[in-house]
Design a protein around this motif. Structure first.
Motif, PDB file in Angstrom:
ATOM      1  N   GLU A   1      -3.263-102.786  14.472  1.00  0.00           N
ATOM      2  CA  GLU A   1      -4.009-101.565  14.165  1.00  0.00           C
ATOM      3  C   GLU A   1      -5.432-101.646  14.707  1.00  0.00           C
TER       4      GLU A   1
ATOM      5  N   PRO B   1      -5.832 -94.901  10.781  1.00  0.00           N
ATOM      6  CA  PRO B   1      -5.703 -95.036   9.329  1.00  0.00           C
ATOM      7  C   PRO B   1      -7.072 -94.952   8.643  1.00  0.00           C
ATOM      8  N   THR B   2      -7.106 -94.384   7.462  1.00  0.00           N
ATOM      9  CA  THR B   2      -8.347 -94.142   6.738  1.00  0.00           C
ATOM     10  C   THR B   2      -9.181 -95.404   6.565  1.00  0.00           C
TER      11      THR B   2
END
Length: 75
Positions: A14, A45-46
């Motif tokens: 990620e 993603p947050t």
């Protein structure tokens, strides 16, 4: 040591994805190409959005030390 990125843990993959997006943002800003930061943030993603901001700042600073090629958009 393996160079297969698929073998890395999900967190590392990620972060690599965020780095790729951040470098793309800096590149597009540098050459005046259109992009939407909101769309890019929605892909991340947050929990990694602060990391994205850090990396974009890093790549913006890095780009100041590089030369610039002419950009001619396709018609």
């Amino acid at each position: 040591m393996s160079h297969n990125l698929a073998d890395l843990p999900k967190e590392d993959r990620e972060k690599i994805d965020v780095d790729l997006h951040a470098s793309g943002v800096a590149y597009k800003e540098r050459y005046g190409m259109p992009f939407s930061m909101r769309e890019i943030e929605n892909l991340i993603p947050t929990h990694l959005r602060d990391y994205l901001t850090e990396r974009v700042a890093f790549y913006r600073e890095r780009s100041k030390t590089l030369g610039k090629l002419p950009y001619e958009p396709k018609e």
